[in-house]
Design a protein around this motif. Structure first.
Motif, mmCIF file in Angstrom:
data_model
loop_
_atom_site.group_PDB
_atom_site.id
_atom_site.type_symbol
_atom_site.label_atom_id
_atom_site.label_comp_id
_atom_site.label_asym_id
_atom_site.label_seq_id
_atom_site.Cartn_x
_atom_site.Cartn_y
_atom_site.Cartn_z
ATOM 1 N N GLU A 15 -58.033 -10.969 -21.819
ATOM 2 C CA GLU A 15 -57.516 -9.658 -22.185
ATOM 3 C C GLU A 15 -57.196 -8.846 -20.937
ATOM 4 O O GLU A 15 -58.032 -8.723 -20.031
ATOM 5 C CB GLU A 15 -58.519 -8.911 -23.059
ATOM 6 N N ARG A 16 -56.002 -8.279 -20.886
ATOM 7 C CA ARG A 16 -55.540 -7.531 -19.717
ATOM 8 C C ARG A 16 -56.313 -6.235 -19.509
ATOM 9 O O ARG A 16 -56.607 -5.851 -18.373
ATOM 10 C CB ARG A 16 -54.043 -7.236 -19.891
ATOM 11 N N ARG A 17 -56.651 -5.528 -20.591
ATOM 12 C CA ARG A 17 -57.284 -4.211 -20.496
ATOM 13 C C ARG A 17 -58.810 -4.332 -20.322
ATOM 14 O O ARG A 17 -59.363 -5.425 -20.476
ATOM 15 C CB ARG A 17 -56.952 -3.377 -21.736
ATOM 16 N N PRO A 18 -59.486 -3.218 -20.053
ATOM 17 C CA PRO A 18 -60.945 -3.280 -19.894
ATOM 18 C C PRO A 18 -61.696 -3.510 -21.193
ATOM 19 O O PRO A 18 -62.893 -3.767 -21.167
ATOM 20 C CB PRO A 18 -61.295 -1.895 -19.311
ATOM 21 N N LEU A 19 -61.029 -3.393 -22.329
ATOM 22 C CA LEU A 19 -61.675 -3.633 -23.617
ATOM 23 C C LEU A 19 -60.718 -4.379 -24.528
ATOM 24 O O LEU A 19 -59.499 -4.289 -24.378
ATOM 25 C CB LEU A 19 -62.097 -2.321 -24.285
ATOM 26 N N VAL A 20 -61.300 -5.143 -25.461
ATOM 27 C CA VAL A 20 -60.463 -5.871 -26.409
ATOM 28 C C VAL A 20 -60.055 -4.944 -27.550
ATOM 29 O O VAL A 20 -60.618 -3.868 -27.735
ATOM 30 C CB VAL A 20 -61.194 -7.108 -26.971
ATOM 31 N N GLY A 21 -59.072 -5.410 -28.303
ATOM 32 C CA GLY A 21 -58.630 -4.641 -29.468
ATOM 33 C C GLY A 21 -57.145 -4.380 -29.496
ATOM 34 O O GLY A 21 -56.609 -3.967 -30.521
ATOM 35 N N GLY A 22 -56.460 -4.566 -28.352
ATOM 36 C CA GLY A 22 -55.031 -4.300 -28.320
ATOM 37 C C GLY A 22 -54.749 -2.855 -28.672
ATOM 38 O O GLY A 22 -55.350 -1.931 -28.115
ATOM 39 N N ALA A 23 -53.848 -2.641 -29.627
ATOM 40 C CA ALA A 23 -53.494 -1.281 -30.036
ATOM 41 C C ALA A 23 -54.486 -0.701 -31.036
ATOM 42 O O ALA A 23 -54.381 0.477 -31.389
ATOM 43 C CB ALA A 23 -52.096 -1.268 -30.634
#
Length: 540
Positions: free
Chosen positions: A37-45
């Motif tokens: 996952e690119r961001r610091p947290l999962v979940g996308g939008a």
């Protein structure tokens, strides 16, 4: 136990909700799965974050209806703490003249509401909903199935015939309705049913949600129908709030994934998909780390997957051309607001919590209003009178705001991802946000002064933050040429791609966008079929 630095069976690129769903099903079948996952947290939008001190909200995706009951059961999301509260009404539509229309508090109540505007429309409303539901019920039977590969041999032809028989079970009037809903414009469809402008505006809103198109564009009726395919708690057309925000859904998924042994790496942006002899075998991160796998699954927009993560030459020119022409543009603008008090609507006075505060609040008084918003965006960049759905989730979830305070989600149309004359969204988004808030203020005079803080997401921000190409919340327009066996490209709608061992599991596949989990579910099934087939042959 972390598998970092080791190979795995399946590598999932993108920890949005479909990536997590796919990972869970694969891990449940005994495969070793890693999510990048690119961001610091999962979940996308579908995430919940603090956007102003003490105020949290669903950042992008903001409401629940399409999440499939099978996915919820299989992933044990309720056991992981997920709780969804239904809206009292589907929608509350305040009008410029001080009246209001409420829809969705039960059919009898909706008919009474509509009768205040048109006795004829009130009489027709039950038949309208029955028609929508009859066609939607047929389409729901297709959601969990892999689209047939048209022209793909006897087996695929038989599958296509079987699907055709389901539509054939409709009577002639039902088949005509299905054709209308798949091909007509929402405007023409609604004009054929009703005369009341507020009713048509409220119903027509679903046709422009995430759909940067005229409400009179052919095919927009399907987008309206797409938003009717959900069934919260078994009740078709019901919408709800996730307690804890939309991030509560994906965090519950992540907990299930962890319990199944899925290894989730955050702050791990993928720079390239690794291939060997025409087969996907892993991924390289932006920092140079490499991860090997027997197969790779992308939860990203098809344009990102094929045009940015694969080396040139991995795909044939015709396929590349079609992906380059994959239409992505939602025309959506998101604002999250910290409020000192609830909006006091002229059409429903009072700042104490009332049922309309817990519902979807629509500023869409007519089809003409929706149409002007689109043409403003096409010609000038954004709607001067935007179409807005506002939710106030703190009215049902006190954890989102300090005592006595509230949060608001504003999901707005139409805003052109490509501003005319080379305009820059970063330069104008504050001005546009002011205009959106002022629009709400015309219906609730205390609204502008109640704003304590705001988070603004232009179409460009949606693309940069969440990888929504063109700000497209669906990972590709829900038009007839980009649906079912043609999603994303004819011949590759079965979650497989032209690159062996590379699969898609995101909203750019059947059945399309929304927080449903269905693409992730279906992709996992096809991956497991290939896995078992290759295992029998001894090639894995």
């Amino acid at each position: 136990m972390s598998m970092s630095g080791a190979s795995c069976d399946i590598l999932v690129i993108g920890g949005g909700h479909n990536g997590l769903v796919c990972a869970c099903y694969l891990a449940r079948a005994g495969l070793r799965v890693r999510v990048l996952e690119r961001r610091p947290l999962v979940g996308g939008a579908a995430v919940t974050e603090e956007f102003h001190p003490g105020f949290r909200n669903s950042v992008a995706s903001y409401t629940v209806s399409l999440l499939h009951p099978k996915v919820m059961r299989d992933l044990r999301l309720a056991e992981q703490g997920l709780r969804i509260v239904a809206r009292p009404y589907a929608n509350f539509l305040p009008l410029p003249d001080g009246r209001a229309l409420r829809l969705g508090g039960g059919l009898a109540e909706s008919c009474r509401e509509v009768a205040r505007f048109s006795a004829r429309d009130a009489e027709r409303l039950p038949a309208y909903y029955a028609t929508l539901e009859r066609v939607a019920e047929v389409l729901r039977t297709l959601l969990l199935e892999t689209p047939p590969h048209l022209g793909g041999g006897l087996f695929e032809a038989l599958r296509a015939v079987r699907i055709g028989r389901r539509l054939g079970r409709l009577d002639l009037a039902g088949r005509r309705d299905a054709l209308d809903l798949l091909t007509k414009s929402a405007g023409h469809w609604l004009d054929g049913w009703f005369e009341s402008e507020p009713l048509k505006g409220a119903l027509g809103f679903d046709a422009v949600v995430g759909n940067f198109a005229s409400v009179y564009a052919s095919g927009s009726a399907y987008v309206l129908l797409h938003h009717c395919l959900g069934a919260l708690d078994g009740r078709p057309g019901q919408w709800g709030h996730a307690i804890g925000g939309m991030g509560a859904i994906t965090q519950a998924m992540a907990r299930t994934a962890a319990s199944l042994g899925v290894d989730i790496l955050t702050e791990a942006p993928v720079a390239r998909i690794l291939t060997r002899a025409g087969r996907a075998v892993g991924a390289v991160l932006a920092d140079g780390r490499e991860f090997q796998a027997r197969a790779v699954v992308s939860n990203l927009n098809p344009r990102l997957t094929f045009l940015e993560l694969l080396e040139p030459g991995e795909l044939d020119p015709d396929f590349v051309r079609r992906i380059q022409n994959w239409r992505c543009a939602s025309g959506s603008f998101r604002i999250n607001l910290a409020l000192a008090e609830l909006p006091d609507f002229r059409a429903a006075p009072g700042m104490a919590v009332q049922d309309h505060h817990r519902s979807g609040i629509l500023l869409a008084p007519s089809l003409d209003y929706l149409e002007r918003a689109y043409w403003d965006a096409r010609t000038q960049g954004w709607a001067r009178e935007p179409v807005i759905e506002m939710l106030l989730p703190s009215t049902v979830d006190a954890s989102l705001a300090p005592p006595g305070r509230h949060v608001a989600s504003l999901f707005c149309q139409h805003f052109n991802p490509q501003l005319p004359d080379g305009g820059d969204w970063d330069a104008v988004k504050e001005q546009v946000a002011d205009q959106i808030i002022a629009t709400v203020g015309r219906y609730a005079p205390n609204f502008e002064a109640a704003v304590l803080g705001r988070q603004i997401l232009s179409p460009l921000d949606l693309e940069r933050t969440f990888g929504l190409t063109g700000g497209d919340i669906f990972h590709g327009a829900l038009s007839l040429d980009q649906l079912y066996s043609a999603r994303p490209v004819l011949g590759h709608a079965d979650y497989r791609t032209p690159v062996a061992g590379l699969y898609l599991c995101g909203s750019g596949t059947h059945p399309g966008g929304g927080v449903s989990g269905i693409p992730g579910h279906n992709a996992a099934r096809e991956i497991l079929r290939d896995w078992r087939r290759r295992k029998r042959r001894g090639s894995w």
